[in-house]
Design a protein around this motif. Sequence first.
Motif, short mmCIF file in Angstrom:
data_model
loop_
_atom_site.label_atom_id
_atom_site.label_comp_id
_atom_site.label_asym_id
_atom_site.label_seq_id
_atom_site.Cartn_x
_atom_site.Cartn_y
_atom_site.Cartn_z
N ALA A 253 0.84 -1.15 0.16
CA ALA A 253 -0.10 -0.05 -0.15
C ALA A 253 0.83 1.25 -0.02
CB ALA A 253 -0.77 -0.14 1.15
N THR A 254 1.95 1.19 0.79
CA THR A 254 2.95 2.34 0.67
C THR A 254 3.30 2.80 -0.65
OG1 THR A 254 3.44 1.86 3.33
CG2 THR A 254 4.85 3.27 2.00
N GLU A 255 4.04 1.61 -1.20
CA GLU A 255 4.57 1.83 -2.55
C GLU A 255 3.64 2.20 -3.73
OE1 GLU A 255 7.16 -1.36 -3.91
OE2 GLU A 255 8.28 -1.28 -2.03
N VAL A 256 2.47 1.78 -3.54
CA VAL A 256 1.37 2.25 -4.43
C VAL A 256 0.94 3.76 -4.32
CG1 VAL A 256 -1.09 1.92 -5.15
CG2 VAL A 256 0.18 -0.03 -4.77
N ARG A 257 0.78 4.11 -3.16
CA ARG A 257 0.58 5.30 -2.84
C ARG A 257 1.63 6.46 -3.27
NH1 ARG A 257 -1.91 2.98 2.57
NH2 ARG A 257 -4.20 2.82 1.63
N ALA A 258 2.85 6.01 -3.11
CA ALA A 258 4.01 6.81 -3.45
C ALA A 258 4.51 6.69 -4.96
CB ALA A 258 5.06 6.48 -2.40
N ARG A 259 3.59 5.90 -5.50
CA ARG A 259 3.93 5.68 -7.07
C ARG A 259 5.14 5.07 -7.24
NH1 ARG A 259 -0.14 7.51 -10.12
NH2 ARG A 259 -1.22 9.32 -9.26
N ASP A 260 5.64 4.20 -6.01
CA ASP A 260 7.01 3.42 -6.30
C ASP A 260 6.76 1.99 -7.05
OD1 ASP A 260 8.68 5.26 -5.08
OD2 ASP A 260 8.34 4.63 -3.00
N PHE A 261 5.34 1.62 -7.02
CA PHE A 261 5.08 0.20 -7.54
C PHE A 261 3.85 0.77 -8.45
CE2 PHE A 261 2.28 -3.29 -8.28
CZ PHE A 261 3.10 -4.43 -8.45
N PRO A 262 3.95 0.00 -9.73
CA PRO A 262 4.98 -0.76 -10.28
C PRO A 262 6.20 0.10 -10.83
CG PRO A 262 3.12 -0.48 -11.72
CD PRO A 262 2.86 0.24 -10.63
N ALA A 263 7.36 -0.64 -10.43
CA ALA A 263 8.47 -0.18 -11.02
C ALA A 263 8.81 -0.35 -12.55
CB ALA A 263 9.89 -0.38 -10.27
N ALA A 264 9.95 0.10 -12.96
CA ALA A 264 9.94 -0.27 -14.73
C ALA A 264 10.12 -1.86 -14.93
CB ALA A 264 11.46 0.38 -15.13
N GLU A 265 10.73 -2.54 -13.90
CA GLU A 265 10.65 -3.95 -14.26
C GLU A 265 9.34 -4.72 -14.22
OE1 GLU A 265 12.11 -3.61 -9.94
OE2 GLU A 265 12.14 -2.31 -11.73
N HIS A 266 8.17 -3.95 -13.55
CA HIS A 266 6.82 -4.46 -13.25
C HIS A 266 5.89 -4.15 -14.54
CE1 HIS A 266 8.53 -4.22 -9.28
NE2 HIS A 266 8.57 -5.83 -9.50
N ILE A 267 6.30 -3.47 -15.45
CA ILE A 267 5.37 -2.91 -16.57
C ILE A 267 5.91 -3.31 -17.85
CG2 ILE A 267 4.60 -0.83 -15.06
CD1 ILE A 267 6.49 0.85 -16.73
N PHE A 268 5.02 -3.15 -18.72
CA PHE A 268 5.60 -3.47 -20.42
C PHE A 268 5.56 -2.44 -21.03
CE2 PHE A 268 3.03 -7.25 -18.70
CZ PHE A 268 3.96 -8.22 -18.48
N THR A 269 6.24 -2.50 -22.09
CA THR A 269 6.36 -1.44 -23.35
C THR A 269 6.28 -2.16 -24.50
OG1 THR A 269 8.88 -1.93 -23.62
CG2 THR A 269 8.17 -0.11 -21.76
N ASP A 270 6.13 -1.37 -25.48
CA ASP A 270 5.96 -1.90 -26.94
C ASP A 270 7.08 -2.96 -27.28
OD1 ASP A 270 3.75 -0.41 -27.49
OD2 ASP A 270 4.84 1.18 -28.49
N LYS A 271 8.23 -2.85 -26.40
CA LYS A 271 9.30 -3.72 -26.83
C LYS A 271 9.58 -5.08 -25.92
CE LYS A 271 12.11 -0.16 -29.07
NZ LYS A 271 13.32 0.21 -29.35
N THR A 272 8.42 -5.05 -25.07
CA THR A 272 8.36 -5.87 -24.00
C THR A 272 8.14 -7.25 -24.54
OG1 THR A 272 8.37 -4.33 -22.41
CG2 THR A 272 7.91 -6.90 -21.65
N ALA A 273 8.78 -8.41 -24.35
CA ALA A 273 8.31 -9.78 -24.48
C ALA A 273 7.40 -10.44 -23.60
CB ALA A 273 9.51 -10.72 -24.78
N ILE A 274 6.17 -10.40 -23.71
CA ILE A 274 5.23 -10.76 -22.81
C ILE A 274 5.31 -12.35 -22.82
CG2 ILE A 274 2.80 -11.05 -22.15
CD1 ILE A 274 2.49 -8.38 -23.54
N LYS A 275 5.86 -12.92 -21.55
CA LYS A 275 5.87 -14.19 -21.27
C LYS A 275 5.64 -14.62 -20.09
CE LYS A 275 10.06 -14.67 -24.39
NZ LYS A 275 11.29 -15.34 -24.38
N GLY A 276 4.33 -15.58 -20.19
CA GLY A 276 3.94 -16.25 -19.03
C GLY A 276 3.27 -15.39 -17.72
N GLU A 277 2.73 -14.25 -18.40
CA GLU A 277 2.33 -13.19 -17.20
C GLU A 277 1.28 -13.79 -16.75
OE1 GLU A 277 0.83 -11.72 -21.19
OE2 GLU A 277 2.49 -12.60 -20.25
N LYS A 278 0.76 -13.44 -15.52
CA LYS A 278 -0.87 -13.65 -15.10
C LYS A 278 -1.38 -12.32 -14.51
CE LYS A 278 0.88 -15.74 -10.83
NZ LYS A 278 0.67 -17.01 -9.81
N SER A 279 -2.56 -12.40 -14.31
CA SER A 279 -3.23 -11.02 -13.74
C SER A 279 -3.86 -11.46 -12.41
CB SER A 279 -4.38 -10.60 -14.44
OG SER A 279 -5.33 -11.40 -14.92
#
Length: 279
Positions: A253-279
């Motif tokens: 909760a602290t990280e979400v409110r501070a916008r520390d989560f998600p960090a760069a490694e937890h999000i996808f970009t146009d060049k990100t290979a999406i493998k085995g993710e789950k929601s």
Amino acid sequence: MSQSAPPKALTATDIRARKGTTPLVCLTAYTTPVAKIADGECDLVLVGDSVGMVLHGLPSTLAVTMEMMILHGQAVARGLSKALMVVDMPFASYEESPAQALRNAARLMAETGCGAVKLEGGCHMAETIRFLVQRGIPVMAHIGLTPQSVNALGGYHVQGKGEDAAQILKDAKAVSDAGAFSVVLEKVPAALADEITAQIPIPTVGIGASAGCDGQILVIDDMLGLFDQFKPNFVKRYAHLAQDATRAVSAYATEVRARDFPAAEHIFTDKTAIKGEKS
């Protein structure tokens, strides 16, 4: 290379044969992931009607239904390969008559694949236990403090003190003579539990009883520190997972409110290979 055969699931007959040998390790489970964990060490896994209090927030076990026991029994069955699965018969599903008990026990076994059922009561349930066993349904008995009778007992008190010890001993002999393959002794004095263990030919499984019983059982959420509304005095906490989970949720909760989560490694970009993710 030949593969090793999967472990053979234990049966009620196997559990009965453990009388007086290596103590039986028993725990409750209500979900597939927890059942998988318990299966690694346990001889017997009980789908207890304690699920009503532990997972559904009920004040006692009295409102637990057949449908709840079947649902959780099916989930636990998916996580077991070795341990014997026993399912509790819920309140009012067996007390009316042996015929009623047979209908509901048969349904539990057919719809969950369990290897046995458990019911509460001593001398007054001996006829029902015998009726079920004679018709191919293994029964685990439960005497002493029987939570489904908590209103009649006046609360969750130790049973079998003083002159009442003779009745608990009679109950133990009655369920054994009726054909139960084992019996849970809940919240009875240690000396009485030891006497019962010595006098009956089936394994005793203690919960708040004695280390001299043929086995022990605890509610897994109690011993893991997940259920912390209250702590029975016979429970040993082997972990404190509710506290760990609370800290983890607070950190999230602290990280979400501070916008520390998600960090760069937890999000996808146009060049990100999406493998085995789950929601």
